[in-house]
Design a protein around this motif. Sequence first.
Motif, PDB file in Angstrom:
ATOM      1  N   PHE A  28       8.325  -4.578 -14.618  1.00 13.57           N
ATOM      2  CA  PHE A  28       8.472  -3.611 -13.534  1.00 13.57           C
ATOM      3  C   PHE A  28       7.790  -2.284 -13.866  1.00 13.57           C
ATOM      4  O   PHE A  28       7.091  -1.705 -13.030  1.00 13.57           O
ATOM      5  N   GLN A  29       7.970  -1.805 -15.094  1.00 14.27           N
ATOM      6  CA  GLN A  29       7.371  -0.522 -15.495  1.00 14.27           C
ATOM      7  C   GLN A  29       5.850  -0.582 -15.396  1.00 14.27           C
ATOM      8  O   GLN A  29       5.209   0.349 -14.908  1.00 14.27           O
ATOM      9  N   ASP A  30       5.258  -1.686 -15.852  1.00 13.77           N
ATOM     10  CA  ASP A  30       3.800  -1.860 -15.774  1.00 13.77           C
ATOM     11  C   ASP A  30       3.339  -1.853 -14.313  1.00 13.77           C
ATOM     12  O   ASP A  30       2.373  -1.172 -13.963  1.00 13.77           O
ATOM     13  N   ALA A  31       4.024  -2.607 -13.474  1.00 21.43           N
ATOM     14  CA  ALA A  31       3.655  -2.658 -12.055  1.00 21.43           C
ATOM     15  C   ALA A  31       3.775  -1.287 -11.415  1.00 21.43           C
ATOM     16  O   ALA A  31       2.931  -0.890 -10.608  1.00 21.43           O
ATOM     17  N   SER A  32       4.811  -0.524 -11.796  1.00 26.88           N
ATOM     18  CA  SER A  32       5.066   0.787 -11.197  1.00 26.88           C
ATOM     19  C   SER A  32       4.114   1.868 -11.679  1.00 26.88           C
ATOM     20  O   SER A  32       3.931   2.875 -11.004  1.00 26.88           O
ATOM     21  N   THR A  33       3.513   1.676 -12.848  1.00 26.70           N
ATOM     22  CA  THR A  33       2.616   2.715 -13.365  1.00 26.70           C
ATOM     23  C   THR A  33       1.148   2.358 -13.215  1.00 26.70           C
ATOM     24  O   THR A  33       0.316   3.239 -13.025  1.00 26.70           O
ATOM     25  N   SER A  34       0.809   1.069 -13.265  1.00 24.99           N
ATOM     26  CA  SER A  34      -0.608   0.701 -13.150  1.00 24.99           C
ATOM     27  C   SER A  34      -1.065   0.711 -11.694  1.00 24.99           C
ATOM     28  O   SER A  34      -2.176   1.141 -11.398  1.00 24.99           O
ATOM     29  N   PRO A  50      -3.002 -14.112 -13.508  1.00 28.94           N
ATOM     30  CA  PRO A  50      -2.199 -14.897 -14.451  1.00 28.94           C
ATOM     31  C   PRO A  50      -1.439 -13.995 -15.428  1.00 28.94           C
ATOM     32  O   PRO A  50      -1.962 -13.000 -15.912  1.00 28.94           O
ATOM     33  N   GLY A  51      -0.194 -14.339 -15.682  1.00 22.47           N
ATOM     34  CA  GLY A  51       0.631 -13.583 -16.618  1.00 22.47           C
ATOM     35  C   GLY A  51       1.379 -12.424 -15.988  1.00 22.47           C
ATOM     36  O   GLY A  51       2.134 -11.729 -16.668  1.00 22.47           O
ATOM     37  N   MET A  52       1.171 -12.193 -14.692  1.00 18.36           N
ATOM     38  CA  MET A  52       1.857 -11.095 -13.997  1.00 18.36           C
ATOM     39  C   MET A  52       2.765 -11.658 -12.917  1.00 18.36           C
ATOM     40  O   MET A  52       2.545 -12.737 -12.395  1.00 18.36           O
ATOM     41  N   LEU A  53       3.786 -10.875 -12.589  1.00 15.54           N
ATOM     42  CA  LEU A  53       4.702 -11.204 -11.507  1.00 15.54           C
ATOM     43  C   LEU A  53       4.667 -10.093 -10.473  1.00 15.54           C
ATOM     44  O   LEU A  53       4.274  -8.970 -10.765  1.00 15.54           O
ATOM     45  N   CYS A  54       5.105 -10.409  -9.269  1.00 15.79           N
ATOM     46  CA  CYS A  54       5.164  -9.420  -8.191  1.00 15.79           C
ATOM     47  C   CYS A  54       6.519  -8.716  -8.249  1.00 15.79           C
ATOM     48  O   CYS A  54       7.569  -9.362  -8.238  1.00 15.79           O
ATOM     49  N   TYR A  55       6.488  -7.393  -8.322  1.00 13.27           N
ATOM     50  CA  TYR A  55       7.707  -6.585  -8.360  1.00 13.27           C
ATOM     51  C   TYR A  55       7.818  -5.759  -7.089  1.00 13.27           C
ATOM     52  O   TYR A  55       6.835  -5.191  -6.615  1.00 13.27           O
ATOM     53  N   PHE A  56       9.031  -5.722  -6.548  1.00 10.96           N
ATOM     54  CA  PHE A  56       9.308  -4.997  -5.306  1.00 10.96           C
ATOM     55  C   PHE A  56       9.751  -3.574  -5.607  1.00 10.96           C
ATOM     56  O   PHE A  56      10.238  -3.273  -6.687  1.00 10.96           O
ATOM     57  N   ASN A  57       9.584  -2.711  -4.619  1.00 14.24           N
ATOM     58  CA  ASN A  57      10.080  -1.331  -4.674  1.00 14.24           C
ATOM     59  C   ASN A  57       9.532  -0.529  -5.840  1.00 14.24           C
ATOM     60  O   ASN A  57      10.245   0.249  -6.470  1.00 14.24           O
ATOM     61  N   THR A  58       8.229  -0.691  -6.133  1.00 12.31           N
ATOM     62  CA  THR A  58       7.619   0.126  -7.173  1.00 12.31           C
ATOM     63  C   THR A  58       7.305   1.504  -6.597  1.00 12.31           C
ATOM     64  O   THR A  58       7.446   1.742  -5.403  1.00 12.31           O
ATOM     65  N   GLU A  59       6.853   2.399  -7.451  1.00 14.64           N
ATOM     66  CA  GLU A  59       6.445   3.740  -7.009  1.00 14.64           C
ATOM     67  C   GLU A  59       5.059   3.724  -6.376  1.00 14.64           C
ATOM     68  O   GLU A  59       4.603   4.718  -5.827  1.00 14.64           O
ATOM     69  N   CYS A  60       4.359   2.594  -6.476  1.00 20.24           N
ATOM     70  CA  CYS A  60       3.005   2.466  -5.942  1.00 20.24           C
ATOM     71  C   CYS A  60       3.043   2.282  -4.426  1.00 20.24           C
ATOM     72  O   CYS A  60       4.076   1.930  -3.862  1.00 20.24           O
ATOM     73  N   SER A  61       1.895   2.490  -3.796  1.00 19.13           N
ATOM     74  CA  SER A  61       1.781   2.253  -2.361  1.00 19.13           C
ATOM     75  C   SER A  61       0.457   1.585  -2.063  1.00 19.13           C
ATOM     76  O   SER A  61      -0.593   2.001  -2.555  1.00 19.13           O
ATOM     77  N   ILE A  62       0.507   0.543  -1.247  1.00 17.17           N
ATOM     78  CA  ILE A  62      -0.715  -0.163  -0.871  1.00 17.17           C
ATOM     79  C   ILE A  62      -1.665   0.763  -0.107  1.00 17.17           C
ATOM     80  O   ILE A  62      -2.868   0.553  -0.096  1.00 17.17           O
ATOM     81  N   LYS A  63      -1.135   1.815   0.485  1.00 17.05           N
ATOM     82  CA  LYS A  63      -1.982   2.767   1.215  1.00 17.05           C
ATOM     83  C   LYS A  63      -3.026   3.389   0.299  1.00 17.05           C
ATOM     84  O   LYS A  63      -4.099   3.772   0.746  1.00 17.05           O
ATOM     85  N   ASP A  64      -2.719   3.468  -1.011  1.00 18.06           N
ATOM     86  CA  ASP A  64      -3.686   4.022  -1.964  1.00 18.06           C
ATOM     87  C   ASP A  64      -4.856   3.077  -2.206  1.00 18.06           C
ATOM     88  O   ASP A  64      -5.859   3.465  -2.797  1.00 18.06           O
ATOM     89  N   HIS A  65      -4.752   1.819  -1.762  1.00 24.73           N
ATOM     90  CA  HIS A  65      -5.803   0.827  -1.959  1.00 24.73           C
ATOM     91  C   HIS A  65      -6.647   0.620  -0.712  1.00 24.73           C
ATOM     92  O   HIS A  65      -7.583  -0.166  -0.736  1.00 24.73           O
ATOM     93  N   LEU A  66      -6.303   1.299   0.353  1.00 26.72           N
ATOM     94  CA  LEU A  66      -7.063   1.176   1.590  1.00 26.72           C
ATOM     95  C   LEU A  66      -8.220   2.159   1.568  1.00 26.72           C
ATOM     96  O   LEU A  66      -8.121   3.237   0.999  1.00 26.72           O
ATOM     97  N   GLY A  67      -9.304   1.778   2.178  1.00 28.46           N
ATOM     98  CA  GLY A  67     -10.457   2.672   2.254  1.00 28.46           C
ATOM     99  C   GLY A  67     -10.173   3.820   3.214  1.00 28.46           C
ATOM    100  O   GLY A  67      -9.105   3.910   3.815  1.00 28.46           O
ATOM    101  N   PRO A  68     -11.151   4.699   3.357  1.00 27.29           N
ATOM    102  CA  PRO A  68     -10.959   5.811   4.283  1.00 27.29           C
ATOM    103  C   PRO A  68     -10.808   5.317   5.720  1.00 27.29           C
ATOM    104  O   PRO A  68     -11.324   4.262   6.073  1.00 27.29           O
TER     105      PRO A  68
END
Length: 83
Positions: A28-34, A50-68
Amino acid sequence: EDQSTSSTAEDNRERILASYHNFCGVGFQDASTSCKHPCPSGSSINECPPGMLCYFNTECSIKDHLGPRPTGEPTSLPKLSPA
């Protein structure tokens, strides 16, 4: 609109907004910080490396991955010069 339809629409909206914070990590910490690999559907198998799992309710936001956001006006086509 009856109460059940309104409630269902609101529930769907909340689920969609919550999915914006689903990210892959080795923990969870890795998902929330990376914040590198979004997994909006919540599927580790289909969306995470591979080797990663999906974690819910991280501090990240998919909006940061969207283009302008698109501008209001399309750009014009380039003019071709005669050969």
